[in-house]
Design an enzyme around this catalytic site. Structure first.
Site, mmCIF file in Angstrom:
data_model
loop_
_atom_site.group_PDB
_atom_site.id
_atom_site.type_symbol
_atom_site.label_atom_id
_atom_site.label_comp_id
_atom_site.label_asym_id
_atom_site.label_seq_id
_atom_site.Cartn_x
_atom_site.Cartn_y
_atom_site.Cartn_z
ATOM 1 N N ARG A 109 32.524 46.373 54.304
ATOM 2 C CA ARG A 109 33.435 45.590 53.449
ATOM 3 C C ARG A 109 34.858 46.177 53.532
ATOM 4 N NH1 ARG A 109 36.870 47.000 48.874
ATOM 5 N NH2 ARG A 109 37.071 45.161 47.571
ATOM 6 N N GLY A 155 39.711 43.741 45.257
ATOM 7 C CA GLY A 155 40.332 43.417 46.538
ATOM 8 C C GLY A 155 40.086 42.000 47.021
ATOM 9 N N THR A 203 42.373 53.705 43.577
ATOM 10 C CA THR A 203 43.169 53.543 44.792
ATOM 11 C C THR A 203 44.585 54.080 44.575
ATOM 12 O OG1 THR A 203 41.934 51.630 45.522
ATOM 13 C CG2 THR A 203 44.243 51.626 46.079
ATOM 14 N N THR A 239 46.540 47.227 43.508
ATOM 15 C CA THR A 239 45.242 47.839 43.200
ATOM 16 C C THR A 239 44.440 46.862 42.355
ATOM 17 O OG1 THR A 239 44.093 49.602 42.010
ATOM 18 C CG2 THR A 239 46.313 49.072 41.240
HETATM 19 N N1 ASP Z 1 41.825 47.197 45.885
HETATM 20 C C1 ASP Z 1 40.810 48.160 46.231
HETATM 21 C C2 ASP Z 1 39.748 47.467 47.038
HETATM 22 O O1 ASP Z 1 39.382 46.366 46.708
HETATM 23 C C3 ASP Z 1 40.179 48.806 45.055
HETATM 24 C C4 ASP Z 1 41.138 49.428 44.050
HETATM 25 O O2 ASP Z 1 42.282 49.050 43.978
HETATM 26 O O3 ASP Z 1 40.733 50.324 43.306
HETATM 27 O O4 ASP Z 1 39.230 48.051 47.958
#
Ligand code: ASP
Length: 309
Positions: free
Chosen positions: A205, A231, A177, A228
């Site tokens: 989701r 989530g 992300t 990040t």
């Molecule tokens: N936080 C992001 C999610 O849960 C994933 C990530 O940070 O890589 O969609």
């Protein structure tokens, strides 16, 4: 006009390219070099906006567009795939004056962060999902692409891996992300985050990224935060707002607030991840409890710095 009397006019920016659990020894020198260069390039795009006297909002937008366009990261081109092998991108942006825009489940908007920015500017709605979000993008003439534009061979292979182990993989086992936080010379703060989510995620989701207060938050005079990680935990702990609340209401320093949340609050819930934050004075804080977090920053007259481990 200075936002806060007596505050030095320091512009600063930090970006991240996701937290991950990819073991250090599996990073070849050439892979490290590619990521380091991409981080420097994307940071510089945001920094150019700030150093020309631009707003923190425009700076984080510019940095995120560059990160979304780079297939190394899990946002825009290079996004991970859901359990049906489809794209569902999420993005959010918040200005320190309280304006916000967010979108979820995006399949056709080339730069999801631009959709978040349009919502922020227009002010009619904060958060749109799916068909309505895409219709809004069409109505506002944002650049559109076929879904295939986003999909890379790497992401298909990761989905196959995740399916064979029937697990939802933290998207950033290798890549991640993207996010940006900035303070401009006027003292205004901004945050933005964009993601494809997690590989093999359930259809529909939505992670923390587009949830204002969870993955993304900004408040002038306090801080701006972009997260990040897993989530679901970041939503349950309302992490980005939690950092701001600790600074604003409990009088914690930004660094203490970030460290307590990342190292003490999140791990018991399985909250693997990290965040970047900028304070009202332009100070930067980046912490993670994963093995890696792609990140880069630049402050005042300082040199740009990029780190992976
Ligand atoms: N936080 C992001 C999610 O849960 C994933 C990530 O940070 O890589 O969609």
């Amino acid at each position: 006009m200075l936002l806060l009397a007596g505050v030095v006019k320091t512009a600063s920016i930090a970006i991240h390219g996701g937290a991950g659990i990819f073991p250090r020894k599996q990073f070849s020198d050439s892979l490290k070099a590619r990521y380091t260069k991409a981080l420097h390039d994307c940071l510089d795009v945001g920094w150019q906006v700030l150093s020309a006297g631009g707003s923190s909002l425009d700076a984080v937008q510019a940095a995120i567009v560059a990160l979304e366009d780079c297939p190394l990261f899990n946002a825009g081109k290079g996004s991970v795939l859901n359990e049906d092998g489809r794209i569902e991108c999420d993005a959010a942006m918040m200005a320190g004056d309280g304006r916000a825009g967010a979108a979820a489940g995006i399949r056709t908007v080339r730069n999801p962060v631009l959709l978040a920015r349009k919502l922020l500017d227009e002010g009619r709605a904060v958060f749109l999902a799916g068909e309505g979000a895409e219709r809004f993008a069409r109505d506002h003439a944002l650049p559109l692409v076929e879904e295939d534009y986003f999909i890379t061979a790497q992401r298909r292979a990761e989905l196959d891996d995740a399916r064979s182990g029937s697990k939802v993989a933290l998207d950033s086992i290798k890549f991640g992300t993207v996010g940006a936080v900035a303070r401009d010379k006027e003292g205004h703060l901004a945050a933005a985050t964009s993601t494809g989510g997690m590989s093999n995620k359930l259809v529909g989701r939505i992670g923390d990224t587009p949830v204002i207060g969870a993955g993304t938050f900004a408040q002038d005079g306090v801080c701006a935060v972009s997260c990040t990680g897993v989530g679901e935990v970041f939503i349950r702990k309302v992490v980005a707002h939690e950092i701001a609340a600790r600074v604003r209401l409990a009088g914690q320093s930004l660094e203490d607030a970030v460290c307590e949340v990342i190292y003490k609050e999140l791990p018991p819930l399985g909250g693997v991840g990290g965040l970047i934050a900028v304070g009202a004075d332009g100070s930067l804080s980046t912490h993670f409890n994963a093995r890696t977090m792609y990140r880069a920053w630049r402050k005042g007259r300082g040199k740009p710095v990029a780190r992976i481990f």
